[in-house]
Design a protein around this motif. Structure first.
Motif, PDB file in Angstrom:
ATOM      1  N   TRP A  98      -4.262  13.579  -4.181  1.00  0.00           N
ATOM      2  CA  TRP A  98      -5.526  13.368  -3.480  1.00  0.00           C
ATOM      3  C   TRP A  98      -5.919  11.906  -3.374  1.00  0.00           C
ATOM      4  O   TRP A  98      -6.804  11.554  -2.606  1.00  0.00           O
ATOM      5  CB  TRP A  98      -6.646  14.203  -4.073  1.00  0.00           C
ATOM      6  CG  TRP A  98      -6.908  14.021  -5.539  1.00  0.00           C
ATOM      7  CD1 TRP A  98      -6.313  14.690  -6.568  1.00  0.00           C
ATOM      8  CD2 TRP A  98      -7.846  13.136  -6.128  1.00  0.00           C
ATOM      9  NE1 TRP A  98      -6.821  14.267  -7.761  1.00  0.00           N
ATOM     10  CE2 TRP A  98      -7.769  13.310  -7.527  1.00  0.00           C
ATOM     11  CE3 TRP A  98      -8.745  12.208  -5.632  1.00  0.00           C
ATOM     12  CZ2 TRP A  98      -8.544  12.603  -8.420  1.00  0.00           C
ATOM     13  CZ3 TRP A  98      -9.529  11.498  -6.514  1.00  0.00           C
ATOM     14  CH2 TRP A  98      -9.423  11.698  -7.898  1.00  0.00           C
ATOM     15  N   THR A  99      -5.262  11.027  -4.125  1.00  0.00           N
ATOM     16  CA  THR A  99      -5.531   9.602  -3.940  1.00  0.00           C
ATOM     17  C   THR A  99      -4.469   8.934  -3.075  1.00  0.00           C
ATOM     18  O   THR A  99      -4.780   8.029  -2.306  1.00  0.00           O
ATOM     19  CB  THR A  99      -5.587   8.865  -5.295  1.00  0.00           C
ATOM     20  OG1 THR A  99      -4.352   9.058  -5.988  1.00  0.00           O
ATOM     21  CG2 THR A  99      -6.733   9.356  -6.137  1.00  0.00           C
ATOM     22  N   GLY A 100      -3.231   9.384  -3.193  1.00  0.00           N
ATOM     23  CA  GLY A 100      -2.142   8.716  -2.496  1.00  0.00           C
ATOM     24  C   GLY A 100      -1.920   9.176  -1.073  1.00  0.00           C
ATOM     25  O   GLY A 100      -1.535   8.375  -0.214  1.00  0.00           O
ATOM     26  N   ALA A 101      -2.154  10.453  -0.799  1.00  0.00           N
ATOM     27  CA  ALA A 101      -1.869  10.974   0.545  1.00  0.00           C
ATOM     28  C   ALA A 101      -2.678  10.265   1.633  1.00  0.00           C
ATOM     29  O   ALA A 101      -2.113   9.889   2.669  1.00  0.00           O
ATOM     30  CB  ALA A 101      -2.087  12.479   0.589  1.00  0.00           C
ATOM     31  N   PRO A 102      -3.984  10.056   1.454  1.00  0.00           N
ATOM     32  CA  PRO A 102      -4.705   9.313   2.510  1.00  0.00           C
ATOM     33  C   PRO A 102      -4.222   7.872   2.657  1.00  0.00           C
ATOM     34  O   PRO A 102      -4.151   7.353   3.768  1.00  0.00           O
ATOM     35  CB  PRO A 102      -6.164   9.352   2.049  1.00  0.00           C
ATOM     36  CG  PRO A 102      -6.252  10.488   1.130  1.00  0.00           C
ATOM     37  CD  PRO A 102      -4.924  10.589   0.458  1.00  0.00           C
ATOM     38  N   ILE A 103      -3.872   7.246   1.543  1.00  0.00           N
ATOM     39  CA  ILE A 103      -3.397   5.862   1.610  1.00  0.00           C
ATOM     40  C   ILE A 103      -2.049   5.794   2.320  1.00  0.00           C
ATOM     41  O   ILE A 103      -1.833   4.936   3.179  1.00  0.00           O
ATOM     42  CB  ILE A 103      -3.318   5.253   0.194  1.00  0.00           C
ATOM     43  CG1 ILE A 103      -4.734   5.105  -0.357  1.00  0.00           C
ATOM     44  CG2 ILE A 103      -2.605   3.910   0.212  1.00  0.00           C
ATOM     45  CD1 ILE A 103      -4.805   4.741  -1.817  1.00  0.00           C
ATOM     46  N   VAL A 104      -1.153   6.714   1.978  1.00  0.00           N
ATOM     47  CA  VAL A 104       0.150   6.742   2.648  1.00  0.00           C
ATOM     48  C   VAL A 104      -0.025   7.044   4.132  1.00  0.00           C
ATOM     49  O   VAL A 104       0.631   6.431   4.982  1.00  0.00           O
ATOM     50  CB  VAL A 104       1.097   7.752   1.970  1.00  0.00           C
ATOM     51  CG1 VAL A 104       2.339   7.990   2.795  1.00  0.00           C
ATOM     52  CG2 VAL A 104       1.466   7.268   0.578  1.00  0.00           C
ATOM     53  N   ALA A 105      -0.932   7.970   4.467  1.00  0.00           N
ATOM     54  CA  ALA A 105      -1.182   8.282   5.875  1.00  0.00           C
ATOM     55  C   ALA A 105      -1.709   7.053   6.612  1.00  0.00           C
ATOM     56  O   ALA A 105      -1.305   6.778   7.750  1.00  0.00           O
ATOM     57  CB  ALA A 105      -2.166   9.437   5.995  1.00  0.00           C
ATOM     58  N   GLY A 106      -2.613   6.312   5.984  1.00  0.00           N
ATOM     59  CA  GLY A 106      -3.118   5.090   6.605  1.00  0.00           C
ATOM     60  C   GLY A 106      -2.034   4.047   6.803  1.00  0.00           C
ATOM     61  O   GLY A 106      -1.979   3.393   7.841  1.00  0.00           O
ATOM     62  N   LEU A 107      -1.154   3.910   5.812  1.00  0.00           N
ATOM     63  CA  LEU A 107      -0.060   2.945   5.944  1.00  0.00           C
ATOM     64  C   LEU A 107       0.941   3.380   7.013  1.00  0.00           C
ATOM     65  O   LEU A 107       1.473   2.540   7.746  1.00  0.00           O
ATOM     66  CB  LEU A 107       0.633   2.752   4.600  1.00  0.00           C
ATOM     67  CG  LEU A 107      -0.191   2.025   3.534  1.00  0.00           C
ATOM     68  CD1 LEU A 107       0.532   2.036   2.197  1.00  0.00           C
ATOM     69  CD2 LEU A 107      -0.517   0.618   3.976  1.00  0.00           C
ATOM     70  N   VAL A 108       1.206   4.678   7.100  1.00  0.00           N
ATOM     71  CA  VAL A 108       2.096   5.167   8.161  1.00  0.00           C
ATOM     72  C   VAL A 108       1.451   4.939   9.527  1.00  0.00           C
ATOM     73  O   VAL A 108       2.118   4.533  10.486  1.00  0.00           O
ATOM     74  CB  VAL A 108       2.449   6.652   7.940  1.00  0.00           C
ATOM     75  CG1 VAL A 108       3.119   7.251   9.158  1.00  0.00           C
ATOM     76  CG2 VAL A 108       3.339   6.803   6.725  1.00  0.00           C
ATOM     77  N   GLY A 109       0.143   5.191   9.637  1.00  0.00           N
ATOM     78  CA  GLY A 109      -0.554   4.907  10.886  1.00  0.00           C
ATOM     79  C   GLY A 109      -0.482   3.439  11.253  1.00  0.00           C
ATOM     80  O   GLY A 109      -0.257   3.081  12.418  1.00  0.00           O
ATOM     81  N   LEU A 110      -0.660   2.574  10.262  1.00  0.00           N
ATOM     82  CA  LEU A 110      -0.551   1.138  10.502  1.00  0.00           C
ATOM     83  C   LEU A 110       0.861   0.763  10.945  1.00  0.00           C
ATOM     84  O   LEU A 110       1.042  -0.026  11.877  1.00  0.00           O
ATOM     85  CB  LEU A 110      -0.932   0.366   9.243  1.00  0.00           C
ATOM     86  CG  LEU A 110      -0.853  -1.145   9.308  1.00  0.00           C
ATOM     87  CD1 LEU A 110      -1.809  -1.686  10.362  1.00  0.00           C
ATOM     88  CD2 LEU A 110      -1.163  -1.732   7.948  1.00  0.00           C
ATOM     89  N   ALA A 111       1.865   1.357  10.300  1.00  0.00           N
ATOM     90  CA  ALA A 111       3.254   1.076  10.694  1.00  0.00           C
ATOM     91  C   ALA A 111       3.530   1.559  12.114  1.00  0.00           C
ATOM     92  O   ALA A 111       4.200   0.868  12.893  1.00  0.00           O
ATOM     93  CB  ALA A 111       4.215   1.738   9.710  1.00  0.00           C
TER      94      ALA A 111
END
Length: 125
Positions: A98-111
């Motif tokens: 619940w802490t990492g999934a939104p961050i990873v999603a944001g980084l994938v969106g940025l990529a």
């Protein structure tokens, strides 16, 4: 939505409508038993529309485009996990989920934003 934002200025509500159409199939498969979770995805689309209207991402505004790509994915997944946690009665036991999934999603969106608009230059007059 990133491909559309790169080329055109989308009207307010376009992302929300797209997300609402996307959640119809999963909702139909579960006989709409998970309406709060489905509505959280639509709320993510609304956040995307607000970000689109505030940031005005385009090919000429590379920073705004990248910010929109990362923030919209982060907001959508944050809302989804929050809603699913409320519906389930608590947060997942694995904190990284619940802490990492939104961050990873944001980084994938940025990529993805960087891949779709790698070397934008302003149009010459």
């Amino acid at each position: 939505m990133l491909l559309l934002a790169r080329r055109w200025r989308l009207p307010f509500g376009a992302i929300t409508i797209m997300y609402a159409i996307v959640v119809l199939m999963p909702g139909a498969q579960t006989e709409f038993e998970n309406v709060p979770v489905l509505l959280s995805i639509v709320a993510g689309g609304l956040v995307g529309d607000v970000l689109m209207s505030r940031l005005r991402p385009s090919a000429e505004r590379r920073g705004a485009y990248w910010a929109f790509a990362g923030l919209s994915a982060f907001a959508t997944w944050s809302l989804y996990i929050a809603s699913a946690s409320v519906a389930a009665g608590g947060l997942p036991l694995v904190a990284e989920l619940w802490t990492g999934a939104p961050i990873v999603a944001g980084l994938v969106g940025l990529a993805l934003g960087a891949l779709f608009l790698p070397d934008a230059r302003p149009a010459r007059a």
